[in-house]
Write a protein that holds these residues in place. Structure first.
Motif, mmCIF file in Angstrom:
data_model
loop_
_atom_site.group_PDB
_atom_site.id
_atom_site.type_symbol
_atom_site.label_atom_id
_atom_site.label_comp_id
_atom_site.label_asym_id
_atom_site.label_seq_id
_atom_site.Cartn_x
_atom_site.Cartn_y
_atom_site.Cartn_z
ATOM 1 N N UNK A 5 53.560 73.831 36.543
ATOM 2 C CA UNK A 5 53.813 72.886 37.620
ATOM 3 C C UNK A 5 52.918 73.222 38.802
ATOM 4 N N UNK A 6 52.507 72.217 39.557
ATOM 5 C CA UNK A 6 51.706 72.506 40.745
ATOM 6 C C UNK A 6 52.537 73.266 41.758
ATOM 7 N N UNK A 7 51.879 74.074 42.544
ATOM 8 C CA UNK A 7 52.612 74.824 43.556
ATOM 9 C C UNK A 7 53.099 73.874 44.641
ATOM 10 N N UNK A 8 54.128 74.307 45.346
ATOM 11 C CA UNK A 8 54.661 73.507 46.446
ATOM 12 C C UNK A 8 53.569 73.276 47.477
ATOM 13 N N UNK A 40 61.078 78.561 50.321
ATOM 14 C CA UNK A 40 60.775 77.505 49.364
ATOM 15 C C UNK A 40 61.741 77.603 48.203
ATOM 16 N N UNK A 41 62.341 76.478 47.863
ATOM 17 C CA UNK A 41 63.225 76.384 46.712
ATOM 18 C C UNK A 41 62.636 75.318 45.796
ATOM 19 N N UNK A 42 61.811 75.734 44.859
ATOM 20 C CA UNK A 42 61.133 74.763 44.008
ATOM 21 C C UNK A 42 60.093 74.029 44.817
ATOM 22 N N UNK A 43 60.292 72.737 44.998
ATOM 23 C CA UNK A 43 59.339 71.921 45.750
ATOM 24 C C UNK A 43 59.880 71.540 47.122
ATOM 25 N N UNK A 44 60.957 72.189 47.556
ATOM 26 C CA UNK A 44 61.573 71.884 48.838
ATOM 27 C C UNK A 44 61.457 73.085 49.756
#
Length: 98
Positions: A5-8, A40-44
């Motif tokens: 997955x792309x980084x945040x 950062x929690x995943x993408x948030x």
């Protein structure tokens, strides 16, 4: 085959760099907040914004844009359904938003 997955977009956020350079307090339209995070929690990306009386959640608004400030990072400090403050960090400066 890798499906990484792309980084945040907020990793190493501008807010984190602003806090490292200026201390853990931000002032938005006269309101002073002590900031814990951001994390950062995943993408948030989220942070805790505290005042003398209350604690609020702040969230990075990844789809928000600031006219004339490409690349600005927009944050909203919220409680329930009410926005307490919104601001942007751009090139090391804090910009209060309405």
């Amino acid at each position: 085959m890798s499906t990484a997955l792309p980084s945040s977009p907020c990793t190493g956020s501008q807010l984190a760099r602003y806090l490292a350079a200026n201390g853990n307090e931000v002032v938005v339209k006269g309101r002073r907040f002590t900031v814990e995070g951001p994390d950062t929690d995943g993408f948030t990306d989220i942070a805790t914004f505290k005042t003398a009386r209350a604690s609020y959640h702040g969230v990075l608004c990844v789809n928000a844009k600031v006219v004339g400030r490409p690349g600005a990072e927009v944050w909203a400090v919220v409680v329930g359904r009410k926005t307490q403050a919104s601001f942007a960090i751009h090139e090391g400066m804090l910009l209060a938003l309405s």
